[in-house]
Scaffold this active site. Structure first.
Site, short mmCIF file in Angstrom:
data_model
loop_
_atom_site.label_atom_id
_atom_site.label_comp_id
_atom_site.label_asym_id
_atom_site.label_seq_id
_atom_site.Cartn_x
_atom_site.Cartn_y
_atom_site.Cartn_z
N SER A 114 0.86 -1.18 0.00
CA SER A 114 0.00 0.00 0.00
C SER A 114 0.89 1.23 0.00
O SER A 114 2.10 1.14 0.31
CB SER A 114 -0.87 0.00 1.26
OG SER A 114 -1.49 1.25 1.49
N TYR A 171 -2.32 -1.39 10.57
CA TYR A 171 -2.22 -1.51 9.11
C TYR A 171 -0.88 -0.98 8.62
O TYR A 171 -0.19 -1.62 7.81
CB TYR A 171 -3.38 -0.73 8.47
CG TYR A 171 -3.54 -0.95 6.99
CD1 TYR A 171 -4.32 -1.99 6.50
CD2 TYR A 171 -2.94 -0.09 6.07
CE1 TYR A 171 -4.49 -2.18 5.13
CE2 TYR A 171 -3.10 -0.27 4.71
CZ TYR A 171 -3.88 -1.32 4.25
OH TYR A 171 -4.04 -1.50 2.89
#
Length: 275
Positions: A157, A170
């Protein structure tokens, strides 16, 4: 991929027309894709099957896997749904045996300040998004090394390269995945195995859609302002990226033309990290 300029008043969430896909024949290759029942994983599973691969589609969502199998009917490759919870790490490692291509995609998200972040959720996020990829890579490498060819693609990401507030688990998992991917690249190079990350910005997926309410509460703004004022604030291209665009990047990293690309991160962030 090029994208048209967003005109004033354009719906920032509106999808763009799909483009022609990369031509690549993966007939005879076996690919394993985690988190395959929806979002990026679904797009990757279908794209790899369209290129002729035998795809092991791994997820814990039985209904989503059943729907995916129906969508894959008639594609050149085969798609085998495999129900698996990646918190079962031994089962995850076993499932990866014999895979030529491994796409580590499964993920989850919770938006909370660190002092309010539930420790059990932090542990689960790290298990699914970092420890499970390690075990999957560990399970896949003997076969890849034995044949002198393999492709590991880790769906990271922009948060593997940058941090955002309220996403401690995350961000920690994605930063760890970046390091794991680079280590696998260094170890795999003498054996014909590449390992890379693909780093999208915000993708039009259920995971992102579920974030909107959480982000609205965290930032104290209405949900309708989250997309423009939070999610796309640092993106030069003011739209969400489509799962199919990410899948094309994954497919490219499996192509012969990408054989010298390893240990790196392919950023699809609309200019976020250009700041």
């Amino acid at each position: 991929m090029s994208a048209p300029v967003t005109a004033p008043g354009t719906d920032l969430a509106a999808p763009l027309p799909s483009a022609a896909g990369l031509a690549l024949d993966l007939t005879g290759r076996t690919a394993l894709v985690t988190g395959a029942a929806g979002g990026i994983g679904r797009a990757c599973a279908l794209r790899l099957a369209a290129a002729g691969a035998r795809v092991r589609a791994v997820d814990r969502a039985a209904e989503g896997l059943e729907a995916l199998a129906g969508e894959a009917s008639g594609l050149p490759g085969e798609l085998e749904p495999r129900l698996l919870d990646l918190t079962d790490l031994d089962a995850a490692e076993t499932a990866a045996a014999g895979a030529d291509i491994l796409v580590n995609n499964a993920g989850l998200q919770l938006v909370r300040p660190i002092e309010e972040f539930p420790p059990d959720v932090f542990h689960t996020v790290l298990t699914v998004m970092l420890e499970a990829p390690f075990r999957l890579i560990r399970g896949a490498l003997p076969h890849m090394y034995g044949q002198g060819w393999g492709r590991i693609v880790n769906i990271s990401s922009v948060h593997g390269l940058r941090a955002s507030a309220f996403k401690s688990a995350y961000v920690a998992a994605k930063h760890g995945l970046e390091g794991l991917s680079k280590t696998a690249a260094l170890e795999g190079a003498p054996h014909g195995v590449t390992s890379n990350c693909v780093n999208p910005g915000y993708v039009r997926t259920p995971l992102v859609e579920r974030q909107i309410a959480d982000q609205a509460a965290a930032h104290g703004i209405p949900p309708e302002r989250v997309l423009a004022d939070v999610l796309l604030k640092d993106s030069a291209l003011k739209r969400l990226i489509e799962p199919d665009e990410v899948a094309e990047a994954v497919l490219y990293l499996c192509a012969p033309q990408a054989s010298f690309i390893t240990g790196t991160s392919l950023t699809l962030d609309g200019g976020w990290t250009a700041h």
